[in-house]
Design a protein around this motif. Sequence first.
Motif: not given
Length: 330
Positions: A67-77
Amino acid sequence: MHPSDIELSVVIPVFNEGPNIGPLCERVRPILDRITGAWEIVFVDDGSADGTLAAIAAVHAEEPRIGAVSFSRNFGKEIAIAAGLDHARGRAVVIMDADLQHPPELIETFVRHWREGYVMVYGQRTDREGESAVKRGFAQIFYRLFERFGETSLPEGAGDFRLIDRKGVEVLRVLGERARFSKGLYAWVGFRQLGVPYAVAKREHGTTKFSFRKLFRFAFDGITSFSTIPLRVWTYVGGVVSLMAFAAALFFAIRTVAFGSDVPGYPSLIVSIMFFSGIQLISLGVIGEYIGRIFAEVKRRPLYVVAERIGGAAQTGDTLTRDAPRVAHL
């Protein structure tokens, strides 16, 4: 599968790693099946702009435990790792990169040591052949500085590739700081830890997302997150400069009394002004870095925003801190 039945979670932060998703899952799945039937893979899509999320959706349709969780933008590693720990449900969690430079076969060794009682088992790279001499030199300097001035020591060569027992994961989840340096946090939590040496494999697809500028910023964040030495050093510098100024004033006073006054030199005056101005600006910059971190902390914004989910990773960590949640949802 009920969340409490999951023995092993694999957390994989990804950013524009679409071509690597399929080959990575093909190598990891048989290994997890040999270790335990109760596993899951949680990808954390850090605002990818390519087909990363679509590739994860494709492998999820074939294997629901991915599965996956997708961010609304790039927040960093670093934030992506924190989100992965929030959503992983296994009794142990493995963190690894998606570029196949972390050998998946080492997970079996991690799990074996975990079952022997180690709370954290980390991969310790034994070579830096793919890096430039400048990068290797700066890495050595960083580890020496952190060893000397940090709150705790870092095993050289240890990175994010590791297994963490659930009790270690829960401690890391409570740490809600915004300027995160995961390597330092792993060492700070303590517990029984063990390093396993490994050689970094060649990247299969794509290029590294860490430029020299980002690595320098990451190293500076690590030092400032675990030490106040950059602040205190300017107290010592100020004291030394003040003593030098007092000695110079005393010298000129004695020389004037003994030999009379002479015409002051213009070049030396300009050099002195520029020197002391530079010291003041550098010291103010270091102070500003710490104030900026205080500013980021007191705003109490969530660590990340989840825009989309794939699969059954259900934990959100909304109530981990009393003052503010770690995650916001769209």
